[in-house]
Scaffold this motif. Structure first.
Motif, short mmCIF file in Angstrom:
data_model
loop_
_atom_site.label_atom_id
_atom_site.label_comp_id
_atom_site.label_asym_id
_atom_site.label_seq_id
_atom_site.Cartn_x
_atom_site.Cartn_y
_atom_site.Cartn_z
N UNK A 44 0.74 -1.18 -0.08
CA UNK A 44 -0.09 -0.04 -0.07
C UNK A 44 0.81 1.31 0.17
N UNK A 45 1.98 1.15 0.23
CA UNK A 45 3.04 2.33 0.27
C UNK A 45 3.14 3.04 -1.05
N UNK A 46 3.60 4.49 -0.93
CA UNK A 46 4.13 5.03 -2.17
C UNK A 46 5.44 4.43 -2.48
N UNK A 47 5.64 4.38 -3.79
CA UNK A 47 6.93 3.61 -4.26
C UNK A 47 8.11 4.59 -3.93
N UNK A 48 7.99 5.66 -3.49
CA UNK A 48 9.14 6.42 -2.87
C UNK A 48 9.65 5.86 -1.62
N UNK A 49 8.58 5.56 -0.96
CA UNK A 49 8.83 5.12 0.58
C UNK A 49 9.01 3.78 0.76
N UNK A 50 8.37 2.90 -0.07
CA UNK A 50 8.97 1.68 -0.13
C UNK A 50 8.49 0.91 -1.51
N UNK A 51 9.73 0.17 -1.95
CA UNK A 51 9.34 -0.16 -3.30
C UNK A 51 8.72 -1.48 -3.53
N UNK A 70 -3.17 1.03 -2.85
CA UNK A 70 -1.83 1.71 -3.44
C UNK A 70 -2.15 3.20 -3.08
N UNK A 71 -1.04 3.68 -2.22
CA UNK A 71 -1.12 5.11 -1.96
C UNK A 71 -1.07 6.05 -3.09
N UNK A 72 -1.82 7.17 -2.91
CA UNK A 72 -1.58 8.35 -3.83
C UNK A 72 -0.19 8.62 -4.36
N UNK A 73 0.11 8.36 -5.89
CA UNK A 73 1.63 8.31 -5.93
C UNK A 73 1.59 8.81 -7.69
N UNK A 74 1.49 10.09 -7.77
CA UNK A 74 1.38 10.55 -9.45
C UNK A 74 2.55 10.06 -10.13
N UNK A 129 0.16 11.67 14.60
CA UNK A 129 0.35 12.49 13.27
C UNK A 129 1.64 11.94 12.70
N UNK A 130 1.91 10.63 12.96
CA UNK A 130 3.21 9.95 11.96
C UNK A 130 2.81 9.11 11.05
N UNK A 131 3.74 9.02 10.12
CA UNK A 131 3.30 8.29 8.80
C UNK A 131 3.40 6.85 9.03
N UNK A 132 2.69 6.09 8.57
CA UNK A 132 2.72 4.59 9.00
C UNK A 132 3.92 4.02 8.76
N UNK A 133 4.21 2.87 9.68
CA UNK A 133 5.37 2.09 9.37
C UNK A 133 4.97 0.72 9.19
N UNK A 134 6.03 0.29 8.06
CA UNK A 134 5.47 -1.08 7.46
C UNK A 134 5.58 -1.85 8.43
N UNK A 135 4.36 -2.69 8.59
CA UNK A 135 4.20 -3.99 9.69
C UNK A 135 4.20 -3.77 11.08
N UNK A 136 4.21 -2.48 11.43
CA UNK A 136 4.13 -2.02 12.76
C UNK A 136 2.67 -2.26 13.39
N UNK A 144 -1.78 8.61 10.99
CA UNK A 144 -2.16 9.33 9.71
C UNK A 144 -2.37 8.75 8.65
N UNK A 145 -2.84 7.34 8.82
CA UNK A 145 -2.87 6.48 7.81
C UNK A 145 -3.81 6.79 6.56
N UNK A 146 -4.92 7.39 6.79
CA UNK A 146 -5.83 7.94 5.89
C UNK A 146 -5.18 9.21 5.26
N UNK A 147 -4.35 10.10 5.58
CA UNK A 147 -3.72 11.00 5.01
C UNK A 147 -2.73 10.54 4.26
N UNK A 148 -1.91 9.63 4.78
CA UNK A 148 -0.70 9.06 3.87
C UNK A 148 -1.44 8.34 2.77
N UNK A 149 -2.38 7.32 2.77
CA UNK A 149 -2.88 6.93 1.52
C UNK A 149 -3.47 7.97 0.41
N UNK A 150 -3.81 8.87 1.20
CA UNK A 150 -4.24 10.20 0.21
C UNK A 150 -3.44 10.97 -0.44
N UNK A 151 -2.18 10.72 0.19
CA UNK A 151 -1.06 11.28 -0.58
C UNK A 151 -0.39 12.54 0.36
N UNK A 152 -0.74 12.81 1.54
CA UNK A 152 -0.41 13.85 2.39
C UNK A 152 0.60 13.21 3.45
#
Length: 214
Positions: A44-51, A70-74, A129-136, A144-152
């Motif tokens: 579900x990550x942005x590709x810049x954060x986790x490939x 998949x998170x918002x990722x133009x 107010x922290x970005x999601x951490x993989x598998x935590x 901030x999972x909703x915001x992260x998925x929406x691209x913020x």
């Protein structure tokens, strides 16, 4: 009408139901979907954060539809879908947290649920107010999972102006049926909602009366 659509699928926002409706419509009208090579919750990550590009079948662009996690990722989507329309569904964070707490798909799973919702909520507030951490443990719950998925990146970035600049349609889980009808109007599509009903039914909000101070 043929449209290229990217549905940003946020967990615990009735998003599985919406995905089914979109993908069944795509199948009926021969629209090409982006699909995963294997079913995994780690894409579900942005590709810049986790490939996670190796998890997706994307070797035959252009595509018409993306409706999986998949998170918002133009940068990612611009290489796969031409002139896409972005849509999503969101939910009140507290309602979403309760849904996540009772879900068997998201941690804590049933066998790990040895604390009350209230204690679990307060324990994790420092991640709000922290970005999601993989598998935590708090990756998809009360941060901030909703915001992260929406691209913020932060909660403060999420407001009416920033959302409407990015998304052509935003549905509300709390007004699900009305939102589906509005989405049909925006996309000029028609869904078979009788055949594919609201399939995710969360537990009643039995703790809601006890969390007025959250």
């Amino acid at each position: 009408m043929k449209k290229n659509v990217i549905f940003i699928k946020v967990q615990k926002c009735s998003s599985t139901t919406v995905r089914y409706l979109i993908e069944k419509f795509a199948d009926k009208h021969n629209l090409k979907k982006i699909l995963m090579k294997k079913d995994t919750g780690g894409a579900w990550h942005r590709t810049a954060d986790y490939d996670t590009t190796h998890l997706w079948s994307t070797n035959n662009p252009p595509y018409n539809i993306s409706a999986r996690h998949h998170a918002y990722d133009e940068t990612y989507f611009n290489n796969l879908i031409e002139d896409p329309i972005y849509i999503t569904f969101i939910r009140h964070p507290l309602e979403r947290a309760m849904s996540a707490y009772y879900s068997n798909d998201i941690r804590p799973h049933a066998h790990e649920r040895n604390v009350t919702f209230e204690d679990w909520w307060y324990k994790n507030l420092n991640f709000l107010d922290k970005s999601p951490v993989r598998l935590s443990l708090h990756a998809e719950i009360i941060n901030n999972f909703m915001g992260y998925m929406l691209g913020f990146d932060t909660i403060n970035e999420v407001n009416e102006k920033s959302l409407t600049q990015r998304y052509s349609f935003i549905g509300l889980t709390e007004r699900f049926n009305e939102s589906i009808e509005k989405m049909e109007e925006i996309l000029e599509w028609s869904f078979n909602t009788k055949k594919y009903p609201h399939i995710r039914q969360g537990k009643p909000n039995i703790v809601k009366k006890n969390i007025t101070k959250l």
